[in-house]
Design a protein around this motif. Structure first.
Motif, PDB file in Angstrom:
ATOM      1  N   LEU A 119       2.849   7.239   2.743  1.00 45.12           N
ATOM      2  CA  LEU A 119       1.465   6.740   2.763  1.00 45.12           C
ATOM      3  C   LEU A 119       0.498   7.700   2.085  1.00 45.12           C
ATOM      4  CD1 LEU A 119       1.236   5.082   6.282  1.00 45.12           C
ATOM      5  CD2 LEU A 119       1.839   4.079   4.070  1.00 45.12           C
ATOM      6  N   GLN A 143       2.738   7.914  -3.676  1.00 47.15           N
ATOM      7  CA  GLN A 143       2.880   6.567  -4.218  1.00 47.15           C
ATOM      8  C   GLN A 143       2.640   6.550  -5.732  1.00 47.15           C
ATOM      9  OE1 GLN A 143       1.125   3.299  -2.181  1.00 47.15           O
ATOM     10  NE2 GLN A 143       1.664   4.040  -0.134  1.00 47.15           N
ATOM     11  N   LYS A 186       0.464   2.128  -6.012  1.00 46.25           N
ATOM     12  CA  LYS A 186      -0.563   2.573  -5.082  1.00 46.25           C
ATOM     13  C   LYS A 186      -0.837   1.482  -4.061  1.00 46.25           C
ATOM     14  CE  LYS A 186      -4.294   1.111  -8.184  1.00 46.25           C
ATOM     15  NZ  LYS A 186      -5.525   1.551  -8.904  1.00 46.25           N
ATOM     16  N   ASN A 187      -1.513   1.894  -3.000  1.00 44.12           N
ATOM     17  CA  ASN A 187      -1.993   0.968  -1.964  1.00 44.12           C
ATOM     18  C   ASN A 187      -0.891   0.192  -1.255  1.00 44.12           C
ATOM     19  OD1 ASN A 187      -4.657   1.703  -2.610  1.00 44.12           O
ATOM     20  ND2 ASN A 187      -4.814   0.076  -4.156  1.00 44.12           N
ATOM     21  N   LYS A 188       0.306   0.784  -1.190  1.00 40.30           N
ATOM     22  CA  LYS A 188       1.382   0.126  -0.454  1.00 40.30           C
ATOM     23  C   LYS A 188       1.319   0.542   1.017  1.00 40.30           C
ATOM     24  CE  LYS A 188       3.186  -1.960  -4.001  1.00 40.30           C
ATOM     25  NZ  LYS A 188       3.099  -3.420  -4.137  1.00 40.30           N
ATOM     26  N   THR A 189       1.822  -0.322   1.869  1.00 41.44           N
ATOM     27  CA  THR A 189       1.834  -0.051   3.304  1.00 41.44           C
ATOM     28  C   THR A 189       3.232   0.386   3.726  1.00 41.44           C
ATOM     29  OG1 THR A 189       2.498  -2.270   3.983  1.00 41.44           O
ATOM     30  CG2 THR A 189       0.151  -1.901   3.575  1.00 41.44           C
ATOM     31  N   ILE A 190       3.346   0.685   5.008  1.00 39.00           N
ATOM     32  CA  ILE A 190       4.639   1.093   5.530  1.00 39.00           C
ATOM     33  C   ILE A 190       5.655  -0.035   5.453  1.00 39.00           C
ATOM     34  CG2 ILE A 190       4.450   0.426   7.972  1.00 39.00           C
ATOM     35  CD1 ILE A 190       5.453   3.915   6.687  1.00 39.00           C
ATOM     36  N   ASN A 191       5.170  -1.247   5.314  1.00 39.84           N
ATOM     37  CA  ASN A 191       6.059  -2.412   5.286  1.00 39.84           C
ATOM     38  C   ASN A 191       6.490  -2.832   3.886  1.00 39.84           C
ATOM     39  OD1 ASN A 191       6.042  -2.851   8.142  1.00 39.84           O
ATOM     40  ND2 ASN A 191       3.955  -3.671   7.933  1.00 39.84           N
ATOM     41  N   ASN A 192       5.768  -2.386   2.869  1.00 39.69           N
ATOM     42  CA  ASN A 192       6.122  -2.856   1.526  1.00 39.69           C
ATOM     43  C   ASN A 192       6.232  -1.734   0.491  1.00 39.69           C
ATOM     44  OD1 ASN A 192       3.481  -2.179   1.034  1.00 39.69           O
ATOM     45  ND2 ASN A 192       2.794  -4.242   0.475  1.00 39.69           N
ATOM     46  N   TYR A 193       6.326  -0.475   0.941  1.00 35.64           N
ATOM     47  CA  TYR A 193       6.390   0.617  -0.038  1.00 35.64           C
ATOM     48  C   TYR A 193       7.676   0.579  -0.867  1.00 35.64           C
ATOM     49  CZ  TYR A 193       9.454   3.534   2.989  1.00 35.64           C
ATOM     50  OH  TYR A 193      10.479   4.038   3.740  1.00 35.64           O
TER      51      TYR A 193
END
Length: 395
Positions: free
Chosen positions: A197, A202, A208-215
């Protein structure tokens, strides 16, 4: 746990486990209940002595030959008396050691075990082994094409690189290197998962701007994929990030293009966030990526003066990648994937090991490797004491 040959090991009886195929030869623990195959399906033999465990008239020669033909990993659990008979007979039969050098070996062995297990009972093993040398038989095992323990392969290679089992050492060194490469890649992947995060992380991974669910959708994260990388693996906590049979990663399953990309991602993350590239096999850190890293103001601690910054950047700009030891990159990746070093790679690695001032590059820090002994053999070669070194080589 002591390596005998192939995937066969020797251990004191106080450490009996239920995970390995086992032979138990122990006055205290070689009990009849271990013969119950419904409860202990991996017990091959058990008894209070050799004849009780192996059958009337059968001895160490029979045990070694039986285990040689059994292809699975086996641990022999033995009490001090039987442990001593097995290892003393084996080494008397397969190496050039005499009584004096065997005593020296025994001291190194027991020193290692006492330090590893903090168990003073190993000291009594030393006395038993030294007493057993004279009476233990010398058996001809020359007809068995076994993988010797790494210590005596190194002694033989230091004495003569073209020794009769050099192909075994070429294979084992390739496995060690593969393990070290996998460890480094997995350490960086663990670092990615922990700091994913972070916006800069990233950015390195192509988004960029990825979450823990879609990195995992980050562009460069696509390199972590089947069949060589398993995102979800059932294992003990943390063990998926370690190399081995239950690891997330198996480099032997990669294509050349895939492994090149995987190493590039690993190096970029390591150099940007940790200041190092791959250090597998060497105690020396690479810092050729550091100038570009520290030119970014974000990376400088607030207390570093401008004068200090410029001085460091100047020093690093003058740093030549030629000074980086050859063992600190991925140059043996092809051999690691294949599981075999070429003859030229093998000679180069032996030379690199002998050139290393302290330590043993490429040799994994495992409890089955008596590093105290290996570095002693290296020192004998470095000081040209070939007469003594010859006494430790394989027959």
């Amino acid at each position: 746990m002591l390596h005998l040959f192939d995937n066969k090991f020797l251990q004191l009886d106080k450490y009996i486990d239920t995970f390995s195929y086992r032979v138990v030869i122990s006055k205290q623990y070689g009990t009849d209940d271990l013969r119950n195959t419904s409860l202990y399906p991996k017990t091959l033999n058990t008894g209070k002595n050799f004849e009780d465990a192996l059958g009337e008239g059968n001895d160490i020669n029979f045990l070694i030959r039986t285990l040689f033909n059994f292809k699975e990993k086996v641990v022999i659990f033995a009490d001090i008396k039987n442990y001593s008979k097995i290892i003393t007979t084996w080494l008397k039969s397969t190496t050039n050691m005499d009584k004096e050098t065997f005593d020296y070996y025994t001291d190194c062995l027991v020193h290692t075990f006492c330090k590893t297990y903090n168990d003073p009972s190993f000291e009594s093993l030393s006395y038993q082994m030294k007493d057993d040398w004279i009476d233990c038989p010398e058996i001809d095992f020359s007809d068995l094409d076994f993988m010797p323990s790494i210590e005596f392969m190194f002694a033989s290679a230091f004495f003569d690189t073209n020794f009769n089992k050099k192909i075994k050492l070429q294979s084992q060194l390739a496995k060690f290197i593969k393990r070290q490469y996998e460890f480094h890649i997995l350490e960086i992947r663990k670092y990615i998962d922990r700091f994913i995060l972070d916006a800069d992380m990233q950015e390195i991974l192509g988004g960029k701007n990825k979450t823990i669910n879609n990195y995992h959708d980050l562009t460069r994260m696509s390199i972590y994929r089947l069949p060589f990388f398993k995102e979800d693996i059932i294992n003990l906590p943390g063990f998926g990030y370690l190399p081995g049979s239950t690891s997330k990663l198996d480099l032997s399953l990669t294509t050349d293009k895939e492994v090149e990309e995987l190493c590039r991602v690993t190096d970029d993350v390591a150099s940007s966030y940790m200041g190092v590239s791959n250090t597998s096999g060497s105690s020396t850190f690479r810092s050729d990526h550091m100038p570009s890293l520290f030119k970014r103001d974000l990376r400088w601690p607030h207390w570093v003066s401008e004068e200090t910054k410029q001085s460091i950047l100047k020093d690093m700009s003058n740093y030549s990648s030629d000074s980086i030891p050859s063992c600190s990159n991925w140059k043996y990746m092809s051999a690691a994937k294949k599981g075999m070093l070429s003859d030229d790679e093998y000679i180069t690695i032996i030379d690199e090991i002998l050139d290393e001032p302290i330590g043993m590059p490429y040799v994994t820090m495992e409890e089955t490797v008596i590093l105290t002994l290996v570095v002693y053999f290296k020192s004998l070669k470095q000081t040209n004491d070939n007469d003594r070194l010859k006494k430790f080589i394989l027959k």
